[in-house]
Write an enzyme that holds these catalytic residues in place. Structure first.
Site, PDB file in Angstrom:
ATOM      1  N   ASP A 365      32.963  22.205  38.849  1.00  0.00           N
ATOM      2  CA  ASP A 365      33.443  23.376  39.591  1.00  0.00           C
ATOM      3  C   ASP A 365      32.457  23.699  40.707  1.00  0.00           C
ATOM      4  O   ASP A 365      31.369  24.159  40.445  1.00  0.00           O
ATOM      5  CB  ASP A 365      33.650  24.575  38.646  1.00  0.00           C
ATOM      6  CG  ASP A 365      32.463  24.811  37.715  1.00  0.00           C
ATOM      7  OD1 ASP A 365      31.757  23.856  37.346  1.00  0.00           O
ATOM      8  OD2 ASP A 365      32.261  25.973  37.330  1.00  0.00           O
ATOM      9  N   GLU A 555      18.768  23.380  40.322  1.00  0.00           N
ATOM     10  CA  GLU A 555      20.014  22.867  39.750  1.00  0.00           C
ATOM     11  C   GLU A 555      20.566  21.667  40.504  1.00  0.00           C
ATOM     12  O   GLU A 555      21.077  20.728  39.905  1.00  0.00           O
ATOM     13  CB  GLU A 555      21.039  24.007  39.768  1.00  0.00           C
ATOM     14  CG  GLU A 555      22.420  23.637  39.286  1.00  0.00           C
ATOM     15  CD  GLU A 555      23.426  24.755  39.522  1.00  0.00           C
ATOM     16  OE1 GLU A 555      24.503  24.699  38.908  1.00  0.00           O
ATOM     17  OE2 GLU A 555      23.145  25.674  40.327  1.00  0.00           O
TER      18      GLU A 555
END
Length: 617
Positions: A365, A555
């Site tokens: 996503d 991340e």
């Protein structure tokens, strides 16, 4: 040489001189002199020079301060530590501990201060407990006496309607508690980091790969034990243990997790228990016809749920909603209220949100590969993962249970795997392009979107030697960038504009799980030289950014520019810290440890002097 330093005094002098932008870090963007003098115990001067060594000094001072020291001995070897050695040591010795959580008294106290709870209408942290877990219910009820906690028992059947009814009452979902001599304790788990302060599905598998490399076997086992709890009590491995994720699962890696743990632990009773649960998950989550199993024998993601996903930040869907709101001469805010209450019916929007939730269930996503049609797609990586379930079950039962496990034989799983492999060849393999593509079961056509997921078949040992050769020849040149493998190629992503913004799982970004699966897949088929290059590129990018930016390990990365400065939705978790990162980011940490474990000594030496990959390969 040892330096005995006054921590507070040295910190102030160092930051006043070198932290010129005031962000409480020392990075290449600071404009200080880049030289700082400290004195040893024997009163000898020592000059700490350069961004990297200065930031190491800053970190060592803060570690000493966090350990309660006012005066501490700082070893020179930590200040001058080789970059790759330091990154790996910090992950092993500090980051895993910083990311470890529990769902007991100690852990709940920390969760109360989670940023997700700041906007709650209630001043209490809601803890949702499964209908059948009476032990957990009584445990959290007792916590209500001493903490601002509200314990809520879930109904026996958790429906999408029920989940929608609690969207305005979000909370955390309980995980496994175990009896100890000190009473009930939460089984620990590792979180991704930053705002992701709960146990996520596929993150947990990749984190566990790193945990096993770093010798933290019990923590990896605990992750699997929490997976087992989720399957037994929530019916699936959850997207994450938050109330609004009750109708969503995540990419399936449970068989890989238990197999890799068992290879280290050799605990056969543990394996037997988890194998039984993994088979249950396979059958009840993935192989139910008309849900995540499609008519052609392949699988799709299909997240249940009603209306707008509540975890999204305000304004996330405004561009989608505005045309519908304009047609009714309503503001977007008023349209949302009326749509959410059911006053406005909009089947087109209902379908959009099914696909949107399904994108989130897929873990990717978001990406233009799957936006607007995800629930219609047999995704390459999902079917590779389930093929690996089937072959894992076959091999574990064959090797550990003499060919028979409860009612299942090796023949059964072999047939399942062979049937899937044939279906993948029919629907997902494109012989002329030498690539795997997603298949749309509604339009009955292959996608043409070239993504890193095309290489997942190597990881699962799904393709033939001929297919592997074609796949590597065709996919790697399209996806390889300075910092590793991009989420997709630039052509597939298409043009970006204000009306068509960048998506974080697409070019130019790269992600840890893709790299790790691709490396393993290349080793599976004997393409070790290709793997070494891709590993080096990824680790070089991480190491260079850590050297330049005060140990930052976030991340995601832009692999084209080989930087952590990513311009995409949701920002970049792991960059918001002061002095020293306490966590890194879960699967990024794991990718670093896994990559180092595979990299040849020559390349590790090159990495420690930050030799540019374009000069090596």
């Amino acid at each position: 040489m040892i330096f005995c330093l006054d921590i507070a005094h040295t910190l102030k002098l160092l930051l006043d001189q070198e932290d010129t932008d005031g962000d409480k870090k020392i990075t290449i963007e600071d404009k200080g002199p880049k030289v700082f003098t400290i004195k040893s115990i024997s009163n000898e001067d020592y000059k700490v020079e350069g961004t990297y060594h200065l930031s190491n000094l800053l970190q060592e001072l803060v570690i000493a301060k966090n350990n309660g020291h006012e005066v501490a001995e700082i070893p020179i070897q930590h200040i001058e530590e080789l970059p790759a050695t330091r990154v790996s040591r910090m992950i092993k010795d500090y980051f895993w501990e910083g990311l470890t959580r529990t769902m007991d008294l100690e852990g709940i106290e920390k969760l109360i201060h989670d940023t997700k709870n700041e906007t709650l209408a209630s001043s209490k942290l809601r803890v949702y407990v499964p209908f059948r877990d009476e032990v957990a219910l009584q445990y959290y009820k007792k916590l209500e006496r001493i903490l601002p906690v509200e314990t809520i028992q879930l109904p026996q059947e958790v429906t999408p309607q029920y989940v929608k009814s609690i969207n305005d009452k979000p909370g955390i979902l309980s995980l496994k508690l175990e009896k100890t001599d000190q009473g009930l304790k939460g089984v620990p788990f590792v979180v991704p980091g930053g705002r992701f302060n709960e146990m996520y599905g596929w993150d947990s598998y990749f984190e566990s790969v790193g945990l096993l490399i770093d010798g933290k076997v019990d923590l990896a086992k605990a992750m699997a034990d929490n997976f087992q709890y989720e399957i037994e009590y929530y019916g699936k491995i959850l997207n994450a243990n938050r109330s609004y994720y009750l109708t969503r699962t995540q990419p399936p890696f449970y068989s890989s997790l238990i197999r890799e743990i068992y290879e280290v632990s050799k605990d056969k009773n543990w394996l037997k228990s988890h194998l039984k649960t993994a088979i249950k998950e396979y059958e009840t989550v993935w192989m139910v016809e008309g849900k995540r199993l499609t008519e052609n024998g392949l699988n799709r993601y299909l997240a249940q749920g009603i209306g707008m996903p509540p975890e999204c930040e305000k304004g996330h869907f405004d561009a989608i909603l505005k045309p519908f709101a304009d047609a009714l001469k309503l503001s977007v805010e008023d349209y949302i209220i009326k749509y959410d209450s059911g006053e406005i019916k909009n089947p087109e929007l209902d379908q959009y949100f099914i696909h949107d939730r399904t994108v989130r269930e897929s873990g990717h996503d978001t990406s233009y590969r799957i936006e607007g049609n995800c629930a219609d797609l047999n995704l390459v990586e999902l079917n590779a993962m389930l093929y690996k379930y089937e072959t894992d079950f076959y091999e574990l039962i064959e090797n550990e249970f003499d060919g028979q496990f409860e009612s299942f034989t090796t023949d059964y799983w072999q047939q399942k795997a062979e049937a899937r492999q044939k279906a993948v060849d029919i629907y997902l393999w494109n012989e002329s392009k030498g690539l795997y593509f997603d298949y749309n079961v509604v339009t009955q056509s292959q996608s043409s979107f070239v993504a890193a997921s095309t290489l997942a078949s190597l990881w699962a040992n799904l393709c033939s030697e001929k297919q592997a050769k074609l796949l590597i020849q065709n996919a790697i040149p399209l996806l390889k960038e300075k910092g590793g493998i991009a989420g997709c190629d630039k052509e597939s992503r298409g043009d970006i504009s204000p009306d068509r913004p960048a998506r974080q799982w697409d070019y130019p970004n790269g992600w840890a799980p893709h790299q790790m699966m691709i490396w393993k897949g290349l080793f599976n088929y004997g393409y070790e030289d290709v793997a070494q290059e891709l590993i080096y590129r990824w680790l070089y990018m991480i190491t260079q950014n850590a050297v330049d930016y005060n140990g930052t390990i976030p991340e995601k990365y832009d692999v084209v520019a080989a930087t952590h400065k990513v311009f995409a939705e949701y920002g970049n978790v792991g960059t918001d810290f002061e002095y020293i990162t306490q966590e890194g980011f879960g699967w990024m940490n794991a990718s670093y440890q896994y990559g180092l474990s595979l990299l040849k000594p020559k390349f590790i030496s090159d990495l420690n002097v930050l030799k540019d990959p374009d000069e090596i390969f």
